[in-house]
Design a protein around this motif. Structure first.
Motif, short mmCIF file in Angstrom:
data_model
loop_
_atom_site.label_atom_id
_atom_site.label_comp_id
_atom_site.label_asym_id
_atom_site.label_seq_id
_atom_site.Cartn_x
_atom_site.Cartn_y
_atom_site.Cartn_z
N UNK A 208 -1.37 10.48 6.85
CA UNK A 208 -1.48 9.54 7.97
C UNK A 208 -1.55 8.08 7.51
N UNK B 163 6.13 -5.83 9.35
CA UNK B 163 7.47 -6.22 9.74
C UNK B 163 8.58 -5.75 8.82
N UNK C 116 4.06 5.29 -1.06
CA UNK C 116 4.92 4.33 -0.38
C UNK C 116 4.03 3.30 0.30
N UNK D 143 10.45 -2.59 6.18
CA UNK D 143 10.61 -1.15 6.06
C UNK D 143 9.64 -0.59 5.01
N UNK D 144 9.40 0.71 5.11
CA UNK D 144 8.58 1.40 4.13
C UNK D 144 9.28 1.34 2.78
N UNK E 47 9.12 2.33 -1.53
CA UNK E 47 8.63 3.23 -2.56
C UNK E 47 7.77 2.48 -3.57
N UNK F 190 1.20 4.89 2.33
CA UNK F 190 1.44 6.31 2.65
C UNK F 190 1.58 7.10 1.36
N UNK G 254 4.09 0.16 3.54
CA UNK G 254 4.77 -0.63 4.57
C UNK G 254 3.97 -1.90 4.79
#
Lengths: 109, 113
Positions: free
Chosen positions: B106, B40, B35, B42-43, B45, B91, B37
């Motif tokens: 993390x 500003x 994923x 959203x995360x 896929x 991520x 981000x």
């Protein structure tokens, strides 16, 4: 418009207050996840829900499948609860997650 | 049980260079997800492996991104050549089969100058 909407975007509370964060989604899902991201950046999965309610310590998560809505409640809030809380949905078992933008929670002592 | 580990934690490179991010999932987890981000937003896929196979790569932004998962264990995500808009936090998450929680690393903070 995002498929997952959270409110509020930002929330400031005093220690001890009861907190509610809301999540609405517009698609059919198999499960809804609540996640926590601390200032250090790591993400922790708090709950995965497909119906009803789950409780872990001071955290409670509920979901209403018919209304496509979930809430995360924090009872007796504490400054260490300060974090970004993120709602995410999965359409099928094992599938990818679609995320909301997150709610920045600050709990003041 | 060791969690999901990602390396490096931070990477700063110049536009046009190549960067490789690594993710070690929880041992025994067949599902591995990437994923991202960006500032500003959203995360979002990127892709999903089941063991060594790409189950869903519909989130990969373009062919400058290449993901592999050797022998169904660790995964790498290579960006070549990097562009400014690739900056963000990447991520990795893993889960066991069926209806289960995704466990996140993390993240790797990638900055393109």
């Amino acid at each position: 418009k995002n498929e997952v909407e959270q409110s509020p975007q930002n929330l400031t509370a005093q220690e001890g207050e009861f907190i509610t964060i809301n999540c609405s989604y517009s698609v059919g899902i198999s499960a809804l996840h609540w996640l926590q991201q601390h200032p250090g950046g790591g993400i922790v999965s708090l709950f995965m829900l497909s119906s009803g309610k789950k409780k872990h310590g001071r955290l409670i998560a509920t979901i209403n499948i018919q209304e496509k809505h979930s809430s995360l409640h924090i009872t007796a809030s504490h400054p260490r609860d300060s974090a970004v809380y993120i709602c995410a949905v999965g359409m099928a078992s094992g599938s990818r997650l679609t995320f909301g933008e997150g709610t920045q929670l600050t709990v003041n002592p | 049980e060791a969690g999901v580990t990602q390396f490096p934690s931070h990477s700063v490179i110049e536009k046009g260079q190549t960067v490789t991010l690594r993710c070690d999932p929880i041992s025994g987890h067949d599902n591995l997800y990437w994923y991202r981000r960006v500032m500003g937003k959203e995360i979002k896929f990127l892709l999903h492996f089941v063991k060594e196979s790409k189950q869903d790569e519909s989130g990969m932004p373009n062919n400058r991104f290449l993901a592999e998962r050797t022998g169904g264990t660790y995964s790498t995500l290579k960006v070549q050549p990097a562009e400014l808009e690739d900056s963000g936090v990447y991520f990795c998450a893993s889960s066991s089969t069926g209806f289960s929680l995704q466990h996140f690393g993390d993240g790797t903070r990638l900055s393109i100058l």
